[in-house]
Design a protein around this motif. Structure first.
Motif, PDB file in Angstrom:
ATOM      1  N   SER A 126     -89.490 -15.934  35.615  1.00  0.00           N
ATOM      2  CA  SER A 126     -88.484 -16.813  35.019  1.00  0.00           C
ATOM      3  C   SER A 126     -87.108 -16.144  35.033  1.00  0.00           C
ATOM      4  N   GLU A 127     -87.063 -14.838  34.809  1.00  0.00           N
ATOM      5  CA  GLU A 127     -85.788 -14.116  34.875  1.00  0.00           C
ATOM      6  C   GLU A 127     -85.225 -14.155  36.291  1.00  0.00           C
ATOM      7  N   SER A 128     -86.085 -14.023  37.281  1.00  0.00           N
ATOM      8  CA  SER A 128     -85.648 -14.087  38.677  1.00  0.00           C
ATOM      9  C   SER A 128     -85.072 -15.457  39.015  1.00  0.00           C
ATOM     10  N   ILE A 129     -85.713 -16.499  38.555  1.00  0.00           N
ATOM     11  CA  ILE A 129     -85.217 -17.852  38.814  1.00  0.00           C
ATOM     12  C   ILE A 129     -83.863 -18.058  38.143  1.00  0.00           C
ATOM     13  N   THR A 130     -83.729 -17.561  36.911  1.00  0.00           N
ATOM     14  CA  THR A 130     -82.456 -17.701  36.190  1.00  0.00           C
ATOM     15  C   THR A 130     -81.335 -16.957  36.918  1.00  0.00           C
ATOM     16  N   LEU A 131     -81.609 -15.715  37.328  1.00  0.00           N
ATOM     17  CA  LEU A 131     -80.582 -14.940  38.038  1.00  0.00           C
ATOM     18  C   LEU A 131     -80.254 -15.558  39.388  1.00  0.00           C
ATOM     19  N   SER A 132     -81.242 -16.116  40.062  1.00  0.00           N
ATOM     20  CA  SER A 132     -80.995 -16.769  41.346  1.00  0.00           C
ATOM     21  C   SER A 132     -80.086 -17.987  41.169  1.00  0.00           C
ATOM     22  N   ALA A 133     -80.314 -18.741  40.120  1.00  0.00           N
ATOM     23  CA  ALA A 133     -79.470 -19.908  39.859  1.00  0.00           C
ATOM     24  C   ALA A 133     -78.043 -19.487  39.525  1.00  0.00           C
ATOM     25  N   LYS A 134     -77.883 -18.427  38.744  1.00  0.00           N
ATOM     26  CA  LYS A 134     -76.540 -17.936  38.407  1.00  0.00           C
ATOM     27  C   LYS A 134     -75.828 -17.436  39.654  1.00  0.00           C
TER      28      LYS A 134
END
Length: 115
Positions: free
Chosen positions: A71-79
C-alpha cells in the motif's frame, strides 16, 4: 495345576497397581521399549506442532508487513505520477527560480545519414 496358572495370570489388579508390583511383572517389563517409543513419538508430535504454529505466526506477520509495504508503494507511485506531470514540473521550476522556460517549439527527430 490349572488353578495355579489362572492365579498367576490373575495377579494383576488394583492392589498390584497401587502397590507398584505391577511394574515388576514380566508382561509389563517387556513393553517398556514400546512405551519409550510411544513417548518419543509423542514428544516429536508436540515439537512438530509447536514448530508449525510458530512458522504460521511468522508467515502472518510477514504477510501483514507485505500488505503495508504494497500500500505504501502504491501511494508513493501515485504521488510520483502526480509530481511528474509537465504542469507540476513547470510550477516547481518556476518556484525554484532556476530560469528555465517551457519550450515553444516541438521536439524534432534528428536523422543522421551514413556516408
Amino acid at each position: 495345576m490349572e488353578e495355579k496358572v489362572k492365579n498367576n495370570r490373575k495377579r494383576g489388579g488394583m492392589k498390584s497397581f497401587i502397590g507398584g508390583t505391577v511394574l515388576t511383572d514380566e508382561r509389563v517389563t517387556r513393553q517398556i521399549p514400546f512405551l519409550f517409543f510411544l513417548a518419543a513419538l509423542g514428544i516429536m508430535l508436540i515439537t512438530n506442532r509447536n514448530w508449525s504454529e510458530r512458522t504460521i505466526r511468522q508467515i502472518e506477520v510477514l504477510q501483514d508487513t507485505l500488505d503495508e509495504l504494497r500500500s505504501e508503494s502504491i501511494t508513493l507511485s501515485a504521488k510520483l505520477m502526480d509530481a511528474s506531470r509537465p504542469s507540476e514540473v513547470f510550477k516547481k521550476v518556476e518556484n525554484a527560480g532556476i530560469g528555465l522556460k517551457e519550450p515553444v517549439t516541438p521536439p524534432q527527430k534528428l536523422i543522421v545519414k551514413e556516408e
